[in-house]
Design an enzyme around this catalytic site. Sequence first.
Site, PDB file in Angstrom:
ATOM      1  N   CYS A  67       0.834  -1.181   0.000  1.00  0.00           N
ATOM      2  CA  CYS A  67       0.000   0.000   0.000  1.00  0.00           C
ATOM      3  C   CYS A  67       0.882   1.250   0.000  1.00  0.00           C
ATOM      4  O   CYS A  67       1.611   1.470  -0.980  1.00  0.00           O
ATOM      5  CB  CYS A  67      -0.974  -0.019   1.178  1.00  0.00           C
ATOM      6  SG  CYS A  67      -2.248   1.245   0.986  1.00  0.00           S
ATOM      7  N   HIS A 116      -4.102  -4.349  -0.373  1.00  0.00           N
ATOM      8  CA  HIS A 116      -3.783  -5.009   0.902  1.00  0.00           C
ATOM      9  C   HIS A 116      -3.962  -6.523   0.758  1.00  0.00           C
ATOM     10  O   HIS A 116      -5.045  -7.041   1.018  1.00  0.00           O
ATOM     11  CB  HIS A 116      -4.728  -4.495   2.010  1.00  0.00           C
ATOM     12  CG  HIS A 116      -4.482  -3.093   2.418  1.00  0.00           C
ATOM     13  ND1 HIS A 116      -3.548  -2.762   3.385  1.00  0.00           N
ATOM     14  CD2 HIS A 116      -5.010  -1.930   1.982  1.00  0.00           C
ATOM     15  CE1 HIS A 116      -3.530  -1.455   3.542  1.00  0.00           C
ATOM     16  NE2 HIS A 116      -4.398  -0.918   2.694  1.00  0.00           N
ATOM     17  N   GLU A 166      -3.047  -8.750   2.732  1.00  0.00           N
ATOM     18  CA  GLU A 166      -3.395  -9.352   4.031  1.00  0.00           C
ATOM     19  C   GLU A 166      -4.877  -9.142   4.337  1.00  0.00           C
ATOM     20  O   GLU A 166      -5.441  -9.810   5.204  1.00  0.00           O
ATOM     21  CB  GLU A 166      -2.512  -8.764   5.138  1.00  0.00           C
ATOM     22  CG  GLU A 166      -2.876  -7.377   5.629  1.00  0.00           C
ATOM     23  CD  GLU A 166      -2.431  -6.250   4.698  1.00  0.00           C
ATOM     24  OE1 GLU A 166      -1.952  -6.541   3.569  1.00  0.00           O
ATOM     25  OE2 GLU A 166      -2.600  -5.066   5.083  1.00  0.00           O
TER      26      GLU A 166
END
Lengths: 256, 203, 409, 375
Positions: free
Chosen positions: B84, B182, B184
Amino acid sequence: MIQKRLIGVVTVRDGWAVQSFGYGRYLPLGRPEILVENLDRWGADEILLQVIDATRQGRGPDMALLEQIGKRGLSTPLIYAGGVRSAADAVAIVAAAADRVVVDALIRDNASEVIKAGEQLGNQAMIGSLPLSIEHGAVRWFDYRTRTSEPMSEELLELLEAGVLSEALVIDWKHEGQPGGFDHALLDALPKGVPVIAFGGLSSAPQLVQALKMPHVVAVAVGNFLSYREHAIQAFKAELLGVPLRPAAYQQTLHA
Amino acid sequence: MIPRKTIGIVDYGVGNHASVWRALHGLGYRCRVSAEPAVLDDTDLLVLPGVGAFGAAMEALHRHDLVEYLRGQSSSGKPFIGLCLGMQLLADVSLEHGLTAGLGLIPGQVVPFDQARWHIGWNSIEVVGNDPIFRPSDGKSMYFNHSYVFQAAPEYQACLARLDSAFPVGVRRGNLVGLQFHPEKSQGAGHMMLKNVVEGLCA
Amino acid sequence: MQACKRCLYTTYHALGLTLDEEGICSGCRIHEEKDRLDFNARWLKLLDIVAPYRAKSGTTYDCIVPVSGAHDSHWIVHIVKERLGLNPLLVTYNKYFNTPLGIRNLANLRIKFDCDILIQNVNPQSVRRITRTTLRQFGSIYWPCLAGQTVFPVQTAVRYQVPLIIWGAHQGLEQVGMFSHEHEVEMTRRYRKDHDLMGHEADDLLSTFDTLKEEHVWQYRYPDDMELSSVGVRGIYLGNYVRWDPKVQHEKMVATHGYKGARFARTFDTYDYVDCFNYMDLHDHLKMVKHGYSKVTDHACREIRHGRLTRDEGLALVRAHEEAPLQHLGKFLEWLGIDESGLRYIAGEHRNARVWAEVKPGRWMRCATPEAPEMDAAAVERRLDFLADSELDYTGVGSYITIGKGYPL
Amino acid sequence: MKYCTRCLQPDTRPNTKFTPEGICPACDYFERLQDVDWQERYEILEDLLATFPRRPSQYFDCIIGVSGGKDSMRQALWVRDKLGLRPLLACLSYPPEQVTERGVDNLSTLIEHGFDVVVAAPAPQTWRKLMRASFDRFTNWARSTELALFSSVPQLAIRYNIPLILWGENPGLQLGDLKTLGRTGYDGNNLRYMNTLSGGGLDWMLESAELKTMIPYQYPSPEDFERHGLQIVYLGWFLGDWSLTNNGLYSTANGLRTREDMVENTGDLRGVTSLDEDWVTLNQMIKYYKFGFGRVTDYCNEEIRHGNLSRDAGIELVTEYDDSCSPDYIAAFSEYIGIRVDDFWRQVHASVNRELFNIRPNGRIERKYQVGVGL
């Protein structure tokens, strides 16, 4: 192509996840972190965790709950609402577990802190909570602390139009928890170009589709109506035809 | 038993490394969260997370005396992933709130997103070329939450996304990768990509 | 902590409880629906729901019905087979703490309703290992029973490709008004983990510090979402469509289908838990330790809401029963191979600090609780007239039964 | 009627054929067993098991049909503790009215040994109705129950996704039922053609009950077997000391409770067979009246082959006890299926093999042949 979002809402009161009806009546559901974990498993596009009694009791954000959720390893973007008193609070919330932050009382109490938070976190992380209702044809902005309604303030509109708040969470608070209750007219209450998340009384697929078909409506949020059956997120997604949405996904766990 | 890989997550007080830690740990990696070069040296791969303003982030890196360290690590070929804002920091310079110099590890500038105020939500990515670490994720939806874009030099662009027209959301230069989204927080698709990228860079 | 004005629950209830402005709890408010809703219409709704599940092939069952030797099973199978006319496969998880009366009632159920049944027996070594972990970790000796009872029917639904599971009443709705009847809440993995399993699913029990292994717990894992959705598994609750009144239902089953109840020391209810030596004994004591109230309070609240007890009468019955000494502790100690002193030590570690004050190390005293009103509790019980025409250990076996005959009835 | 020259097996068992020298298939097979290399067979088994690796998230290696009796306890312990496999034990249990206390205790003992056991128990009233229909039609109450017994294991193997089914004795070899002989001595996939199973499935039962009430009696089709890759393997082929007596020894040494009633009432010489149910005694007596050999003969044959009993001593035992069955069992059974005792005898007399037996006016049934000699 950017997809619209189906957001699962977990409402927390006195540390317990509840169903909320019309900002006034509540039924107990369970442990917030377990409801959040469940929405993560179901594949919600975002999870909104709203702690509705934090501000009223003068407590700041529920950092303990956020840390606990952070520990569980969420793989779904998390939005937090409730008790945000400052930019510092907002930064701490994101550092703990959240990706985006909702402000409500802070807009009225200290708009400059909202701006500061936007600068530190990026305005895309900032969402404005707008509990609205239509009284005699006019849009009223509800203050749940004084339980009074008034027109939307200039300051609020300025924050939206300037993009300090990236999205507006429009809550039909009167119809919250009422099946088919959401009043779609509220979705036209904001200045043009402000992205809107619809919430409050959204219970059926046609209602969701009607909202999501509007270009400026980027997401719909559902709370109570996700807690009555298994795979509620996937079931809704299967019925939201004609709307660009990530398809329903069923987790498959292959053990050793 | 192939030895477990250890990942160093750069902790410079910006962004949420708890979710990154959880995702990587869940994929079977050992993780160190630290700002200490001594700790970060003893890892197989570095991850630079980041949320918020470019300027504030660079200031934080300088405060932690990490700018030269990270430049050195990456140019020495150590596997490195920017997530990011962490991807944007790889740029030469950013135009967010005036001009701020980045780590300058991949040529190009960070500029305001021109197709909309923000790029928020799930969007499918298009993989450029057939780099094996990205190819399996072609067409997969990832979660985005940014308002600036790293217009990296075309030869380093690895993944694109699209509103009206395509723009870069993933870069690669040698053992250095940047991802604008992102992973994750992109559920199964994100975790799969994270695994492929780490395994690919450390192979 | 606040208490409901109408029933005896407080906001410390394990399932959560909300009070409205008049001080009435969510459980009592939802109970009012039992006298407001049109249950004839709701029965027709139930007929529509089950209609598509009636199998025509003759080679598969219409639904899965979880049963035991007690706890509404007779009434549920009566509704499913005799009133809905469905062809169920009964399933039961063997909890190993079985009483002779429970074995008998289950045999009676199978014979009277003429149903096929599937009984799961997890190997007792794994069950004991898990029990040691859950007792140590969160003071529960019942986790394997709850986990097994709530997942074996779901696993069977997937294995037998019989998507519809029919449960009795939803415990959250009945006790704390977690849902309205009109929400028609269905079975979810979330509710099971959150409440039945106290926040711990099978894999949550595993840790590098404990010797418990995957091979011990895998049988308690919920089927994954892909399996559930491909079979279309769905669990519904009869209590959403039939006005649920356990006392009346049990009395009918005693009269028409030969169900038998028995007396308990720690509650006045003679029907709900006659199939287990532990539920109303050590398990009930641990519930008091962890939550500050025990099963008799649940029974009293239920009877208050059904209008068969005043609040004071309920409180009198609770005080009369909740401190009754344990009668079957020795069986459990022997079964798990632990010492009573050890068990007291473990219980001490799980005392709920909001309810118990440790006045002196190892000595606990219950914080302020309303006194029992002056009243002849025995007379109230006689008026309630819970039938008990048998005893838990009517064959005098004096120990848990793993598999029993249960006949003659 | 001719007897095997070695043991006391008459040539009246269905699907069996004697050797030219007049030796029954079981004795013939037993003879060939003497020079078997059991270590080699054990290695064959290990190689076979290796072809059934556990698939991801599959935790059971195989499934074994058990009743809690002497065969099942021995098999379960051997498969787990010797072969190191983790078996799922599948038990088709008699209804509460019919199962014995001793049977449920033995099943409990088996479970307490640390086994995972799934018990399938068919609807008791339908079970009884079909037993009555089976008795009325075949003078053998077990035709329906055996169908449920044999169907339960493959049904559970399919539903629990465990393709490897380990079975006890190979009826083709041990009992001489030639129809079930598979490709090898241990391939059991022809078990479906075994004598008791080949009674035309459950068509005759449809006269007594609807198909949907008889799901436990539906034996999976060959296509089902194919689709799920089921493979039945006879452990008897690998266990050289497999016998009624030896299995009894293995199991009683592990806690098995045996029958205490005397042989005059049960025809069960050592009290270790079908412990979970007492009315098998009737069926064995009726088998004796139909074919001239009952439970005592089966027992003696094995003992004679193992050299623990002389043929003459066997003759005495068979002569004395082969038709033993206490009137109490007959009364209890008759009451259970809803007939009077004299209805029972009328039915039995109608099935007596008149070539082998005479029925005296007072109802006594007497042999026309001499045990061990034949007709």
